[in-house]
Design a protein around this motif. Structure first.
Motif, mmCIF file in Angstrom:
data_model
loop_
_atom_site.group_PDB
_atom_site.id
_atom_site.type_symbol
_atom_site.label_atom_id
_atom_site.label_comp_id
_atom_site.label_asym_id
_atom_site.label_seq_id
_atom_site.Cartn_x
_atom_site.Cartn_y
_atom_site.Cartn_z
ATOM 1 N N LEU A 82 -4.859 14.744 -3.608
ATOM 2 C CA LEU A 82 -5.551 13.467 -3.894
ATOM 3 C C LEU A 82 -5.038 12.913 -5.029
ATOM 4 N N LEU A 83 -4.796 13.406 -5.982
ATOM 5 C CA LEU A 83 -4.163 12.673 -7.279
ATOM 6 C C LEU A 83 -2.637 12.523 -7.028
ATOM 7 N N ALA A 84 -1.842 13.274 -6.170
ATOM 8 C CA ALA A 84 -0.574 12.926 -6.162
ATOM 9 C C ALA A 84 -0.480 11.788 -4.940
ATOM 10 N N GLY A 85 -1.309 11.752 -3.891
ATOM 11 C CA GLY A 85 -1.287 10.529 -3.027
ATOM 12 C C GLY A 85 -1.506 9.397 -3.839
ATOM 13 N N LEU A 86 -2.483 9.441 -4.674
ATOM 14 C CA LEU A 86 -2.795 7.898 -5.560
ATOM 15 C C LEU A 86 -1.552 7.727 -6.325
ATOM 16 N N HIS A 87 -1.240 8.457 -6.982
ATOM 17 C CA HIS A 87 -0.161 8.363 -8.118
ATOM 18 C C HIS A 87 1.141 7.760 -7.213
ATOM 19 N N GLY A 88 1.462 8.496 -6.453
ATOM 20 C CA GLY A 88 2.828 8.331 -5.693
ATOM 21 C C GLY A 88 2.716 6.877 -4.903
ATOM 22 N N ALA A 89 1.601 6.592 -4.366
ATOM 23 C CA ALA A 89 1.513 5.134 -3.649
ATOM 24 C C ALA A 89 1.362 4.303 -4.427
ATOM 25 N N LEU A 90 0.804 4.295 -5.594
ATOM 26 C CA LEU A 90 0.698 3.273 -6.824
ATOM 27 C C LEU A 90 2.134 3.022 -7.569
ATOM 28 N N ARG A 135 4.036 1.116 -4.840
ATOM 29 C CA ARG A 135 3.795 -0.324 -4.993
ATOM 30 C C ARG A 135 4.512 -0.922 -6.028
ATOM 31 N N GLY A 136 4.352 -0.400 -7.278
ATOM 32 C CA GLY A 136 5.105 -1.277 -8.291
ATOM 33 C C GLY A 136 6.826 -1.238 -8.241
ATOM 34 N N PHE A 137 7.296 -0.202 -7.930
ATOM 35 C CA PHE A 137 8.810 -0.103 -7.378
ATOM 36 C C PHE A 137 8.968 -1.265 -6.292
ATOM 37 N N LEU A 138 8.146 -1.420 -5.387
ATOM 38 C CA LEU A 138 8.419 -2.229 -4.125
ATOM 39 C C LEU A 138 8.164 -3.829 -4.627
ATOM 40 N N ALA A 139 7.247 -4.036 -5.316
ATOM 41 C CA ALA A 139 7.063 -5.387 -6.084
ATOM 42 C C ALA A 139 8.391 -5.777 -7.253
ATOM 43 N N GLU A 140 8.933 -4.812 -7.794
ATOM 44 C CA GLU A 140 9.818 -5.196 -8.589
ATOM 45 C C GLU A 140 11.471 -5.218 -8.007
ATOM 46 N N THR A 141 11.427 -4.120 -7.029
ATOM 47 C CA THR A 141 12.645 -4.147 -6.483
ATOM 48 C C THR A 141 13.157 -5.134 -5.109
ATOM 49 N N LEU A 142 12.112 -5.289 -4.536
ATOM 50 C CA LEU A 142 12.118 -5.960 -3.156
ATOM 51 C C LEU A 142 11.188 -7.384 -3.346
ATOM 52 N N GLY A 143 10.577 -7.612 -4.545
ATOM 53 C CA GLY A 143 9.930 -8.757 -4.634
ATOM 54 C C GLY A 143 8.590 -8.732 -3.688
ATOM 55 N N TRP A 144 8.172 -7.645 -3.304
ATOM 56 C CA TRP A 144 6.981 -7.468 -2.506
ATOM 57 C C TRP A 144 5.802 -7.520 -3.095
ATOM 58 N N ARG A 145 5.158 -8.574 -2.970
ATOM 59 C CA ARG A 145 4.042 -8.718 -4.079
ATOM 60 C C ARG A 145 2.743 -9.626 -3.610
ATOM 61 N N SER A 146 2.613 -9.451 -2.275
ATOM 62 C CA SER A 146 1.363 -10.411 -1.775
ATOM 63 C C SER A 146 0.303 -9.273 -1.294
ATOM 64 N N LYS A 147 -0.788 -9.281 -0.697
ATOM 65 C CA LYS A 147 -1.659 -8.745 -0.637
ATOM 66 C C LYS A 147 -1.208 -7.598 0.441
ATOM 67 N N SER A 148 -0.310 -7.703 1.241
ATOM 68 C CA SER A 148 0.348 -6.743 2.287
ATOM 69 C C SER A 148 0.825 -5.383 1.657
ATOM 70 N N VAL A 149 1.333 -5.452 0.187
ATOM 71 C CA VAL A 149 1.943 -4.492 -0.346
ATOM 72 C C VAL A 149 0.783 -3.631 -0.823
ATOM 73 N N ASP A 150 -0.341 -4.210 -1.062
ATOM 74 C CA ASP A 150 -1.493 -3.365 -1.403
ATOM 75 C C ASP A 150 -1.906 -2.670 -0.270
ATOM 76 N N THR A 151 -1.801 -3.186 0.981
ATOM 77 C CA THR A 151 -2.287 -2.667 2.048
ATOM 78 C C THR A 151 -1.401 -1.298 2.445
ATOM 79 N N VAL A 198 -2.156 2.668 2.920
ATOM 80 C CA VAL A 198 -1.854 3.427 4.185
ATOM 81 C C VAL A 198 -1.225 4.521 3.541
ATOM 82 N N LEU A 199 -0.029 4.223 2.813
ATOM 83 C CA LEU A 199 0.857 5.530 2.376
ATOM 84 C C LEU A 199 -0.050 6.341 1.601
ATOM 85 N N ALA A 200 -0.842 6.052 0.952
ATOM 86 C CA ALA A 200 -1.843 7.042 0.168
ATOM 87 C C ALA A 200 -2.820 7.862 1.215
#
Ligand code: FES
Lengths: 245, 115
Positions: free
Chosen positions: B64-72, B75-91, B95-97
């Motif tokens: 549970l912890l690894a799933g949450l930690h890894g997905a979060l 998420r940060g990595f995608l926001a900063e590297t690909l500039g993916w910052r909308s609600k869809s990155v949260d979704t 999904v990944l978690a």
């Protein structure tokens, strides 16, 4: 003025950014003098070699924060940076700050930088007036000490230019704006603590900071924006846990 | 939920999960090294995990912890590297978690219920 200058001691090879976003480095030779600052070098070029060179300065004593430029790759306050400290033998390369639109030569548009101060609610909002008519603030109280630690920011933009998080997340409010917000969160007289916390805890706010500490490292006033950001993280976490964010 | 509250909670979960994962990873590594020292076959491992509620709880928490930690983190990595910052990155992160927890949960179930 001339008579007070020390005798030149050879020449300094200087490259200066010319143009705006598009441009190139132009090369100059400037007489090397004792106790010469980087701002002296830029001023020499503008006064003696090329009067069209654009750059900013005002106080020349490290108070106004307008003279920040990148010197050999590192953002510095040029009026307080001795050439001898940054280029003992080699050449000097001077460019405008990073992460801000380049307007002309060494001048960049500070608008987006200060816009983020506004977004972070960097303005004091008067709170309720205490019954005594004024707020008596103990200079030794923990909150006042936090204010003390961050209040001397001169808004030079060096931390913003040096921050990798700004590079990767352009909306990130940046160290200076967050440092400002933290001083206000610790100001007992301020009445907008909750709103400000909401403004700085979004996805471009304090939680985006990676603790790389470039801001602390480069701040010419030796402030610790990273500590202020950590303070905001703690404060917003506590507020979220208490359901008050 | 306002953006500030959401980001702060996600930040808390990310840091909190990291904190809890430290002893779990250490215990996992230590357990593996100790258990395998004299050589261990798959059937011997399954023998120990079968009906072992303690191990199942341990790895359930880990998962549970690894799933949450890894997905979060992603998420940060995608926001900063690909500039993916909308609600869809949260979704996408959610999904990944879920995927990590579901797939890991299946493996866990298999170990607990090994034939
Ligand atoms: S000119 Fe004012 S700080 Fe350098």
């Amino acid at each position: 003025m001339k008579s007070r200058e020390s005798k030149p001691n050879g020449f300094l090879e200087v490259s200066i950014w010319r143009g705006a976003e598009e441009g190139a480095f132009q090369h100059f030779q400037v007489p090397r003098r004792e106790s010469q600052t980087v701002l002296d070098v830029v001023t020499y070029i503008q006064r003696h070699l090329d009067p069209t060179l654009a750059y900013r300065f005002a106080c020349r004593v490290g108070v106004c924060g307008s003279c920040a430029m990148k010197v050999n790759g590192i953002a510095r306050w040029t009026c307080r940076t001795h050439v001898s400290a940054v280029a003992t033998t080699g050449p000097l390369e001077i460019a405008p700050l990073d992460h801000l639109p380049r307007l002309r030569d060494l001048v960049c548009d500070m608008g987006p930088f200060f816009e983020k101060w506004k977004q972070a609610r960097g303005a004091f909002v008067p709170g309720a007036v205490p019954e005594t008519g004024f707020a008596a603030i103990d200079p030794d109280s923990p909150a006042r000490r936090q204010v003390e630690a961050g209040i001397e920011c001169i808004g030079c933009g060096i931390c913003y230019s040096e921050c990798d998080t700004v590079a990767w997340r352009p909306e990130y409010l940046g160290p200076a704006a967050l440092n400002r917000a933290w001083t206000l969160q610790n100001d007992e007289r301020d009445g907008a603590h909750r709103k400000r916390l909401q403004a700085v805890a979004g996805d471009a706010g304090c939680h985006a900071c990676h603790n790389q500490l470039s801001c602390n490292e480069r701040c010419p006033k030796k402030l610790s924006p990273a500590a202020a950001i950590a303070g905001l993280k703690r404060a917003s976490a506590v507020a979220a846990l208490k359901g008050r964010l | 939920m306002n953006r500030a509250r959401l980001e702060t909670w996600l930040w808390l979960i990310n840091r909190g999960s990291a904190l809890l994962l430290v002893p779990l990873v250490a215990a996992h590594l230590a357990g593996m090294i100790l258990a395998v020292r004299g050589g261990l076959s798959a059937s011997e491992i399954l023998e120990r995990t079968r009906d072992n509620l303690l191990l199942a709880a341990f790895y359930g928490a880990f998962l549970l912890l690894a799933g949450l930690h890894g997905a979060l983190g992603l998420r940060g990595f995608l926001a900063e590297t690909l500039g993916w910052r909308s609600k869809s990155v949260d979704t996408a992160a959610a999904v990944l978690a879920s995927l990590l927890v579901i797939l890991g949960g299946r493996a866990l179930w298999a170990l607990y219920h090994a034939a």
